[in-house]
Structures are given as C-alpha cells and as structure tokens.
Design a protein around this motif. Structure first.
Motif, PDB file in Angstrom:
ATOM      1  N   LYS A 102     -33.615  -1.908 -20.848  1.00  0.00           N
ATOM      2  CA  LYS A 102     -32.494  -1.276 -21.545  1.00  0.00           C
ATOM      3  C   LYS A 102     -32.715  -1.216 -23.049  1.00  0.00           C
ATOM      4  CE  LYS A 102     -27.433  -1.484 -21.796  1.00  0.00           C
ATOM      5  NZ  LYS A 102     -26.212  -2.200 -21.309  1.00  0.00           N
ATOM      6  N   ASN A 103     -33.232  -2.303 -23.634  1.00  0.00           N
ATOM      7  CA  ASN A 103     -33.404  -2.315 -25.087  1.00  0.00           C
ATOM      8  C   ASN A 103     -34.460  -1.304 -25.540  1.00  0.00           C
ATOM      9  OD1 ASN A 103     -35.412  -4.099 -23.854  1.00  0.00           O
ATOM     10  ND2 ASN A 103     -35.994  -4.626 -25.941  1.00  0.00           N
ATOM     11  N   PHE A 150     -32.886   2.307 -25.174  1.00  0.00           N
ATOM     12  CA  PHE A 150     -31.878   2.618 -26.180  1.00  0.00           C
ATOM     13  C   PHE A 150     -32.463   2.700 -27.586  1.00  0.00           C
ATOM     14  CE2 PHE A 150     -27.830   1.087 -23.805  1.00  0.00           C
ATOM     15  CZ  PHE A 150     -28.119   1.973 -22.791  1.00  0.00           C
ATOM     16  N   HIS A 163     -18.303  11.906 -21.942  1.00  0.00           N
ATOM     17  CA  HIS A 163     -18.908  11.570 -20.660  1.00  0.00           C
ATOM     18  C   HIS A 163     -18.309  12.403 -19.527  1.00  0.00           C
ATOM     19  CE1 HIS A 163     -19.785   7.421 -22.616  1.00  0.00           C
ATOM     20  NE2 HIS A 163     -20.717   8.321 -22.912  1.00  0.00           N
ATOM     21  N   THR A 201     -35.431   5.898 -27.876  1.00  0.00           N
ATOM     22  CA  THR A 201     -35.016   7.099 -27.149  1.00  0.00           C
ATOM     23  C   THR A 201     -35.798   8.328 -27.580  1.00  0.00           C
ATOM     24  OG1 THR A 201     -32.789   6.177 -27.003  1.00  0.00           O
ATOM     25  CG2 THR A 201     -33.040   8.514 -26.505  1.00  0.00           C
ATOM     26  N   GLY A 237     -28.980   6.927 -28.460  1.00  0.00           N
ATOM     27  CA  GLY A 237     -29.789   6.364 -27.391  1.00  0.00           C
ATOM     28  C   GLY A 237     -28.908   5.853 -26.269  1.00  0.00           C
ATOM     29  N   SER A 238     -28.985   6.470 -25.102  1.00  0.00           N
ATOM     30  CA  SER A 238     -28.122   6.069 -23.989  1.00  0.00           C
ATOM     31  C   SER A 238     -28.661   6.642 -22.688  1.00  0.00           C
ATOM     32  CB  SER A 238     -26.692   6.575 -24.205  1.00  0.00           C
ATOM     33  OG  SER A 238     -26.658   7.996 -24.195  1.00  0.00           O
ATOM     34  N   TYR A 239     -28.155   6.090 -21.586  1.00  0.00           N
ATOM     35  CA  TYR A 239     -28.493   6.637 -20.283  1.00  0.00           C
ATOM     36  C   TYR A 239     -27.978   8.073 -20.158  1.00  0.00           C
ATOM     37  CZ  TYR A 239     -29.667   1.898 -18.729  1.00  0.00           C
ATOM     38  OH  TYR A 239     -30.239   0.653 -18.586  1.00  0.00           O
ATOM     39  N   TRP A 240     -26.831   8.340 -20.773  1.00  0.00           N
ATOM     40  CA  TRP A 240     -26.244   9.676 -20.701  1.00  0.00           C
ATOM     41  C   TRP A 240     -27.168  10.717 -21.323  1.00  0.00           C
ATOM     42  CZ3 TRP A 240     -21.999  10.993 -17.965  1.00  0.00           C
ATOM     43  CH2 TRP A 240     -21.142   9.971 -17.569  1.00  0.00           C
ATOM     44  N   TYR A 241     -27.748  10.370 -22.454  1.00  0.00           N
ATOM     45  CA  TYR A 241     -28.625  11.320 -23.151  1.00  0.00           C
ATOM     46  C   TYR A 241     -29.823  11.691 -22.285  1.00  0.00           C
ATOM     47  CZ  TYR A 241     -32.002  13.212 -26.442  1.00  0.00           C
ATOM     48  OH  TYR A 241     -32.925  14.014 -27.045  1.00  0.00           O
ATOM     49  N   MET A 277     -23.959  10.787 -28.873  1.00  0.00           N
ATOM     50  CA  MET A 277     -24.420   9.921 -27.793  1.00  0.00           C
ATOM     51  C   MET A 277     -25.508   8.955 -28.231  1.00  0.00           C
ATOM     52  SD  MET A 277     -24.387  12.120 -24.300  1.00  0.00           S
ATOM     53  CE  MET A 277     -25.482  13.401 -24.885  1.00  0.00           C
TER      54      MET A 277
END
Length: 230
Positions: free
Chosen positions: A175-176, A179, A120, A182, A29-33, A27
């Motif tokens: 966002k940057n 990500f 996901h 993280t 760096g992400s929103y999911w993590y 995954m």
C-alpha cells in the motif's frame, strides 16, 4: 496507417485524461486512481481486440453512447470543474448532496452508497458504464460469424489474459508503495498498455497472429513481484 497514428496517440492521451480527471477529483495516489486508469485502458484495448476478430472498430454502443459523447463529456467536465467549488462538491458524501432526508430515513439507499464521497460515487458510475461497454464488446466478438464458424472462442478470450494481468498488477504492490509512487506505477503501466494496444492494431492490419501472452509484459510483472516480496 492513419488509424495507427490516431489510436496510437489516443493510447497516450488516455494518461493525460486520467491525470486531469484525478486532478479535478483530488484523488492523488489511491486505489481509485489506478482503478480508473487500468479500467479505461483495458476497455480501449478491447475495442482494438474486437476489431482484430470482427474487422469492425466500434465507436459507440448503439446510437447513444460513444467516443463523441465521451469527448464532449470530458470537455464539459473540465469546464464545469473550473466553475465549481471542487472540494465542497467532490469531498461531500452522497447522502449530503444527492439523497433527500426523507428517502435517507427509509433506508432504501444502502449505507455503503450513501456514505461514499461524491468523487467515488461518480467513478463507480463510470466503472458501471465501462462494464456495459466491455460486456457488449465480448458479446459482439463471441457471436461474430468469424469466431463462431472457426471455433475461436478460447483464442479470443485468451488474448485478454495479458491486459487483465496488467490491470491487476499494480494492486499486488504494498500500500505504501502504491500510494507514494503512483506516478511511476501509472506511467509504467500506461506505457505498457499503450504499446500492446498499438501492437494489436498493427497485427490486425497485417492479418498476423497476436499471441495470447505478450512477453513484453514480463519485466513489469517481475518488477512488481520483486517489490511485493522484497
């Protein structure tokens, strides 16, 4: 004291579990993590919150889903991922792995589900299971004799304000930043969650009042807001 050490270290171990799972699922760096980390740490905090009001520390939901099953599941998950082609499995779409073509053609499965990557989809199922556990915890606290007799509904809910804010805080960042930084965001959020979880354990054992808003969280909120509006 044994519980404090046990669950105090568990708070820190959650970060390792999240990191290893993220590595298996690729995954990064992400929103999911960050969703996985904050939801897990929030549900862990809620177990201690439940004990604060009921004097019973929950270890399972009924006789079928608890900490033992989760620990075995983590171990099994690690073993299976060492044997699998992880990219082939987790980066594939649900419709290519789990849904037969005959069912796919009927449009019974929404596209938003069919087009999810397997990693996901798996995390979405994990979120659903945590939602069940959190809902059960709230129900047990709200219906407990100590809470109903003393009218502690609002104070009990208010004690969840800070953990909810901590869970949401990383997502106000650009966002940057989220990500690319993280690891720093994860560690800062995770250590704060760990500290407050230990604190409510100590306050529960000492029969002390745990405040609705925890001012130790202010530096994190202030830093994230500074980054957001800089």
């Amino acid at each position: 004291l044994g519980q404090l050490f046990d669950h105090g270290f568990d708070c820190l171990c959650l970060l390792a579990h999240v990191s290893s799972t993220a590595g298996y699922l690729m995954m990064g760096g992400s929103y999911w993590y960050l969703s996985m980390q904050t939801s897990l740490q929030f549900s862990f905090f809620m177990a201690q919150w439940e004990e604060y009001y009921t004097e019973i520390l929950p270890h399972a939901m009924g006789n079928w889903f608890g900490v033992t099953e989760v620990n075995y599941g983590i171990g099994l998950f690690a073993i299976l991922n060492s044997l699998l082609d992880r990219e082939q499995l987790w980066l594939s779409k649900v419709k290519d792995v789990l849904i037969p073509a005959s069912i796919l053609e009927t449009s019974i499965i929404p596209d938003i589900v069919a087009d999810l990557e397997m990693r996901h989809f798996g995390l979405s199922m994990w979120f659903v299971s945590l939602l069940v556990l959190v809902t059960g915890s709230i129900y047990r606290v709200m219906t407990h004799e100590h809470v109903t007799k003393n009218g502690l509904y609002f104070p009990a809910v208010a004690k969840l304000i800070t953990p909810v804010m901590i869970s949401m805080a990383p997502f106000i960042l650009p966002k940057n930043i989220l990500f690319n930084e993280t690891r720093h965001i994860s560690i800062a959020t995770g250590l704060l969650f760990s500290f407050l979880t230990k604190k409510i354990i100590v306050f529960s054992m000492a029969k002390m009042t745990y405040a609705a808003f925890q001012f130790e969280a202010l530096p994190l909120f202030a830093t994230f807001l500074w980054i957001r509006f800089d």
